[in-house]
Scaffold this active site. Sequence first.
Site, short mmCIF file in Angstrom:
data_model
loop_
_atom_site.label_atom_id
_atom_site.label_comp_id
_atom_site.label_asym_id
_atom_site.label_seq_id
_atom_site.Cartn_x
_atom_site.Cartn_y
_atom_site.Cartn_z
N THR A 125 0.79 -1.23 0.00
CA THR A 125 0.00 0.00 0.00
C THR A 125 0.82 1.27 0.00
OG1 THR A 125 -0.18 -0.20 2.42
CG2 THR A 125 -1.99 -1.09 1.09
N ASP A 170 -5.93 0.98 8.06
CA ASP A 170 -7.16 0.21 8.29
C ASP A 170 -8.23 0.58 7.26
OD1 ASP A 170 -5.91 -0.75 10.68
OD2 ASP A 170 -6.55 1.09 11.70
#
Length: 339
Positions: A223, A264
């Site tokens: 990511t 998250d």
Amino acid sequence: MPISLTTTTSTTPRSRHFHKNRNFRSRNLRMTTPPVLSLALPSDTGRVLSIQSHTVQGYVGNKSAVFPLQLLGYDVDPINSVQFSNHTGYPTFKGQVLNGQQLCDLIEGLEANDLLFYTHVLTGYIGSVSFLDTILEVINKLRSINPNLTYVCDPVMGDEGKLYVPEELVHVYREKVVPLASMLTPNQFEAEKLTGLRINSEEDGREACAILHAAGPSKVVITSITIGGILLLIGSHQKVKGQKPEQFKILIHKIPAYFTGTGDLMTALLLGWSNKYPDNLDKAAELAVSTLQALLRRTLDDYKRAGYDPTSSSLEIRLIQSHDEIRNPNVELKAEKYS
């Protein structure tokens, strides 16, 4: 006295009748329990079991993941691995930590009522080996019920060269978790820990994805990777085991601030959009990154409007206020496919 006696003798029968009727209604309700509509009439998207941390104030863990998934049409059942007053970046925090036996109790309660059919499991920060081992048992149980269960794992272990979980967790993730995962969303440091490969270039990032494919997951998204001062995401989808994966990158605009809960949120968005576009991980990543960027810009602007210097500490994301960007992101950052 006559008034008192009349009141007493007249209220007692009514009281008995009320309790009797209440007990009858309670028994009747138990006999006619309505169906769980998320099971009887499942959504087109899915039913997610999300096992992550929870804070009363602020948006990290489940507080960061559940709302966006619901906005994208998913039924989400959260299990809070911890419940804290606030995230641990504050000077103090209070709360409770769920242990493995308590997690088992919750799963057994769901199982006893035939409520264990899920299409997805999402996991984030896990602080102990014993709890992670219990989660693996849960995933195996859920796959015995739904063999097509998708397990999306954010292997939260550390960042920027620092571990913030026990060292032994790295081994458990590498040897036990990665083989079970359908999608893995590590950052650069976590991908290095899982593969043993230093990521100093885009080619290294692509190779790390290939190593992780060989170990288990068909979808891998690193990511955040910083190479030469440039921030990017590298995604990889191995559609057929053993074949060359389709890989891509997205260049990400750096925002001059530090935010909590973004990892998250990013993993939840990747779950949400990749399920809607199962054969187009690049499109799913575009939507997820664009959502996150818009939310972070809103957060930064709001702190500035409040007269706060956003570079002085970590910032709580403006999740609720960004509901339109979550539902309908404007894709500004496009994926570039590797040949």
